[in-house]
Design a protein around this motif. Structure first.
Motif, PDB file in Angstrom:
ATOM      1  N   ALA A 156       0.838  -1.207   0.000  1.00  0.00           N
ATOM      2  CA  ALA A 156       0.000   0.000   0.000  1.00  0.00           C
ATOM      3  C   ALA A 156       0.869   1.251   0.000  1.00  0.00           C
ATOM      4  O   ALA A 156       0.562   2.229  -0.690  1.00  0.00           O
ATOM      5  CB  ALA A 156      -0.937  -0.003   1.208  1.00  0.00           C
ATOM      6  N   GLU A 157       1.968   1.210   0.761  1.00  0.00           N
ATOM      7  CA  GLU A 157       2.880   2.360   0.793  1.00  0.00           C
ATOM      8  C   GLU A 157       3.504   2.590  -0.577  1.00  0.00           C
ATOM      9  O   GLU A 157       3.552   3.716  -1.075  1.00  0.00           O
ATOM     10  CB  GLU A 157       3.984   2.135   1.812  1.00  0.00           C
ATOM     11  CG  GLU A 157       5.012   3.243   1.804  1.00  0.00           C
ATOM     12  CD  GLU A 157       6.309   2.885   2.504  1.00  0.00           C
ATOM     13  OE1 GLU A 157       7.114   3.797   2.723  1.00  0.00           O
ATOM     14  OE2 GLU A 157       6.525   1.692   2.806  1.00  0.00           O
ATOM     15  N   ARG A 158       3.989   1.535  -1.204  1.00  0.00           N
ATOM     16  CA  ARG A 158       4.629   1.665  -2.521  1.00  0.00           C
ATOM     17  C   ARG A 158       3.635   2.144  -3.570  1.00  0.00           C
ATOM     18  O   ARG A 158       3.967   2.986  -4.407  1.00  0.00           O
ATOM     19  CB  ARG A 158       5.252   0.342  -2.940  1.00  0.00           C
ATOM     20  CG  ARG A 158       6.477   0.005  -2.135  1.00  0.00           C
ATOM     21  CD  ARG A 158       7.057  -1.320  -2.531  1.00  0.00           C
ATOM     22  NE  ARG A 158       8.208  -1.642  -1.696  1.00  0.00           N
ATOM     23  CZ  ARG A 158       8.699  -2.845  -1.551  1.00  0.00           C
ATOM     24  NH1 ARG A 158       8.170  -3.876  -2.199  1.00  0.00           N
ATOM     25  NH2 ARG A 158       9.731  -3.052  -0.765  1.00  0.00           N
ATOM     26  N   MET A 192      -3.544  12.993  -0.672  1.00  0.00           N
ATOM     27  CA  MET A 192      -4.039  11.807   0.039  1.00  0.00           C
ATOM     28  C   MET A 192      -3.093  10.626  -0.124  1.00  0.00           C
ATOM     29  O   MET A 192      -2.860   9.872   0.826  1.00  0.00           O
ATOM     30  CB  MET A 192      -5.449  11.456  -0.435  1.00  0.00           C
ATOM     31  CG  MET A 192      -6.479  12.506  -0.063  1.00  0.00           C
ATOM     32  SD  MET A 192      -6.541  12.907   1.696  1.00  0.00           S
ATOM     33  CE  MET A 192      -7.225  11.418   2.369  1.00  0.00           C
ATOM     34  N   ALA A 193      -2.529  10.453  -1.308  1.00  0.00           N
ATOM     35  CA  ALA A 193      -1.586   9.353  -1.521  1.00  0.00           C
ATOM     36  C   ALA A 193      -0.288   9.595  -0.754  1.00  0.00           C
ATOM     37  O   ALA A 193       0.271   8.669  -0.160  1.00  0.00           O
ATOM     38  CB  ALA A 193      -1.295   9.192  -3.017  1.00  0.00           C
ATOM     39  N   ALA A 194       0.182  10.825  -0.731  1.00  0.00           N
ATOM     40  CA  ALA A 194       1.415  11.140   0.000  1.00  0.00           C
ATOM     41  C   ALA A 194       1.226  10.965   1.496  1.00  0.00           C
ATOM     42  O   ALA A 194       2.144  10.522   2.201  1.00  0.00           O
ATOM     43  CB  ALA A 194       1.861  12.560  -0.316  1.00  0.00           C
ATOM     44  N   ALA A 227       1.230   9.112  -5.810  1.00  0.00           N
ATOM     45  CA  ALA A 227       1.589  10.497  -5.455  1.00  0.00           C
ATOM     46  C   ALA A 227       2.614  11.049  -6.441  1.00  0.00           C
ATOM     47  O   ALA A 227       2.506  12.209  -6.874  1.00  0.00           O
ATOM     48  CB  ALA A 227       2.137  10.557  -4.026  1.00  0.00           C
ATOM     49  N   GLY A 228       3.595  10.248  -6.807  1.00  0.00           N
ATOM     50  CA  GLY A 228       4.609  10.693  -7.768  1.00  0.00           C
ATOM     51  C   GLY A 228       4.010  10.983  -9.127  1.00  0.00           C
ATOM     52  O   GLY A 228       4.316  12.012  -9.752  1.00  0.00           O
ATOM     53  N   ALA A 229       3.150  10.089  -9.596  1.00  0.00           N
ATOM     54  CA  ALA A 229       2.514  10.292 -10.898  1.00  0.00           C
ATOM     55  C   ALA A 229       1.622  11.537 -10.877  1.00  0.00           C
ATOM     56  O   ALA A 229       1.618  12.326 -11.837  1.00  0.00           O
ATOM     57  CB  ALA A 229       1.699   9.060 -11.289  1.00  0.00           C
ATOM     58  N   ALA A 281      -5.299  20.238 -12.466  1.00  0.00           N
ATOM     59  CA  ALA A 281      -4.288  20.426 -11.420  1.00  0.00           C
ATOM     60  C   ALA A 281      -4.909  20.268 -10.037  1.00  0.00           C
ATOM     61  O   ALA A 281      -4.282  19.696  -9.137  1.00  0.00           O
ATOM     62  CB  ALA A 281      -3.635  21.795 -11.569  1.00  0.00           C
ATOM     63  N   SER A 282      -6.122  20.744  -9.858  1.00  0.00           N
ATOM     64  CA  SER A 282      -6.793  20.644  -8.556  1.00  0.00           C
ATOM     65  C   SER A 282      -7.048  19.198  -8.164  1.00  0.00           C
ATOM     66  O   SER A 282      -6.776  18.794  -7.026  1.00  0.00           O
ATOM     67  CB  SER A 282      -8.116  21.408  -8.584  1.00  0.00           C
ATOM     68  OG  SER A 282      -7.895  22.766  -8.818  1.00  0.00           O
ATOM     69  N   TYR A 283      -7.565  18.418  -9.086  1.00  0.00           N
ATOM     70  CA  TYR A 283      -7.843  17.013  -8.772  1.00  0.00           C
ATOM     71  C   TYR A 283      -6.546  16.216  -8.629  1.00  0.00           C
ATOM     72  O   TYR A 283      -6.463  15.308  -7.804  1.00  0.00           O
ATOM     73  CB  TYR A 283      -8.770  16.384  -9.809  1.00  0.00           C
ATOM     74  CG  TYR A 283     -10.203  16.858  -9.633  1.00  0.00           C
ATOM     75  CD1 TYR A 283     -10.914  16.544  -8.482  1.00  0.00           C
ATOM     76  CD2 TYR A 283     -10.823  17.635 -10.590  1.00  0.00           C
ATOM     77  CE1 TYR A 283     -12.211  16.984  -8.298  1.00  0.00           C
ATOM     78  CE2 TYR A 283     -12.116  18.084 -10.411  1.00  0.00           C
ATOM     79  CZ  TYR A 283     -12.812  17.758  -9.260  1.00  0.00           C
ATOM     80  OH  TYR A 283     -14.092  18.202  -9.069  1.00  0.00           O
ATOM     81  N   ALA A 284      -5.539  16.552  -9.412  1.00  0.00           N
ATOM     82  CA  ALA A 284      -4.238  15.893  -9.250  1.00  0.00           C
ATOM     83  C   ALA A 284      -3.655  16.199  -7.871  1.00  0.00           C
ATOM     84  O   ALA A 284      -3.088  15.319  -7.219  1.00  0.00           O
ATOM     85  CB  ALA A 284      -3.274  16.330 -10.353  1.00  0.00           C
ATOM     86  N   LEU A 285      -3.806  17.435  -7.415  1.00  0.00           N
ATOM     87  CA  LEU A 285      -3.321  17.816  -6.088  1.00  0.00           C
ATOM     88  C   LEU A 285      -4.067  17.064  -4.995  1.00  0.00           C
ATOM     89  O   LEU A 285      -3.458  16.593  -4.025  1.00  0.00           O
ATOM     90  CB  LEU A 285      -3.449  19.325  -5.884  1.00  0.00           C
ATOM     91  CG  LEU A 285      -2.980  19.867  -4.533  1.00  0.00           C
ATOM     92  CD1 LEU A 285      -1.493  19.573  -4.325  1.00  0.00           C
ATOM     93  CD2 LEU A 285      -3.261  21.352  -4.428  1.00  0.00           C
ATOM     94  N   LEU A 286      -5.362  16.923  -5.134  1.00  0.00           N
ATOM     95  CA  LEU A 286      -6.156  16.181  -4.157  1.00  0.00           C
ATOM     96  C   LEU A 286      -5.669  14.733  -4.044  1.00  0.00           C
ATOM     97  O   LEU A 286      -5.433  14.226  -2.948  1.00  0.00           O
ATOM     98  CB  LEU A 286      -7.641  16.215  -4.546  1.00  0.00           C
ATOM     99  CG  LEU A 286      -8.587  15.395  -3.686  1.00  0.00           C
ATOM    100  CD1 LEU A 286      -8.643  15.951  -2.270  1.00  0.00           C
ATOM    101  CD2 LEU A 286      -9.969  15.369  -4.311  1.00  0.00           C
ATOM    102  N   ILE A 287      -5.485  14.099  -5.172  1.00  0.00           N
ATOM    103  CA  ILE A 287      -5.008  12.710  -5.178  1.00  0.00           C
ATOM    104  C   ILE A 287      -3.577  12.640  -4.644  1.00  0.00           C
ATOM    105  O   ILE A 287      -3.236  11.749  -3.862  1.00  0.00           O
ATOM    106  CB  ILE A 287      -5.141  12.111  -6.586  1.00  0.00           C
ATOM    107  CG1 ILE A 287      -6.629  11.929  -6.910  1.00  0.00           C
ATOM    108  CG2 ILE A 287      -4.387  10.796  -6.706  1.00  0.00           C
ATOM    109  CD1 ILE A 287      -6.935  11.573  -8.332  1.00  0.00           C
TER     110      ILE A 287
END
Length: 172
Positions: free
Chosen positions: A13-15, A69-71, A21-23, A60-66
């Motif tokens: 899950a971390e990976r 949360m992933a980070a 988050a990176g993508a 950009a807003s939705y990418a930031l949201l994802i």
């Protein structure tokens, strides 16, 4: 057996969260950078050449949201931030109990968020709500956040179970 399975799932899950988050970060920066450059071209040509990405702000807003949360999920395996001035003065057993309590509380919060976002995703799916500019189904984004909250809960649960010793003032 069960603890090792939970730990393996937590590492996965971390990976996965780190990759997501990176993508999302790369995508968000690419959209913003491209739009900045094309905005300069747009202004320089007196609005004759418009190569800007439609819905760039929304993307950009939705990418930031994802990304956020992933980070958050990915960052939990390295330990929580603590104030060493206070934590290092506590006996080791109190430190272990405190960190386990905080991870347990993080897990509960993540599960409440997952339930809330999942419920909202179901409502959005049933209603057919879409994003404003790109007309993408909103439930996609709420579902992605639900999955990231579940990853956060799993990682927090694993950490709450496995925080066993103190090293350099931090539990691991």
């Amino acid at each position: 057996m069960i603890l090792s399975t939970i730990s393996r799932l937590s590492v996965w899950a971390e990976r996965a969260s780190l990759a997501i988050a990176g993508a999302a970060a790369v995508y968000m920066m690419a959209v913003i950078a491209f739009n900045v450059v094309t905005r300069i071209l747009f202004d320089a040509t007196g609005r004759a050449v418009n190569l800007m990405i439609p819905g760039a702000v929304e993307q950009a807003s939705y990418a930031l949201l994802i990304l956020v949360m992933a980070a958050l999920a990915a960052s939990m395996r390295d330990g929580m931030i603590s104030v060493d001035l206070f934590v290092n003065r506590m006996p080791a057993i109190v430190q272990k109990l405190a960190v386990r309590l905080w991870y347990a509380l993080a897990m509960v919060l993540a599960l409440v968020l997952a339930w809330s976002f999942g419920h909202e995703a179901q409502i959005l799916l049933n209603r057919g709500d879409v994003t404003q500019d790109l007309v993408l189904p909103l439930w996609w984004f709420y579902s992605a956040i639900t999955v990231e909250c579940l990853a956060l809960a799993l990682i927090s649960f694993d950490q709450a179970l496995t925080a066993t010793h103190v090293s350099e003032g931090h539990l691991s």
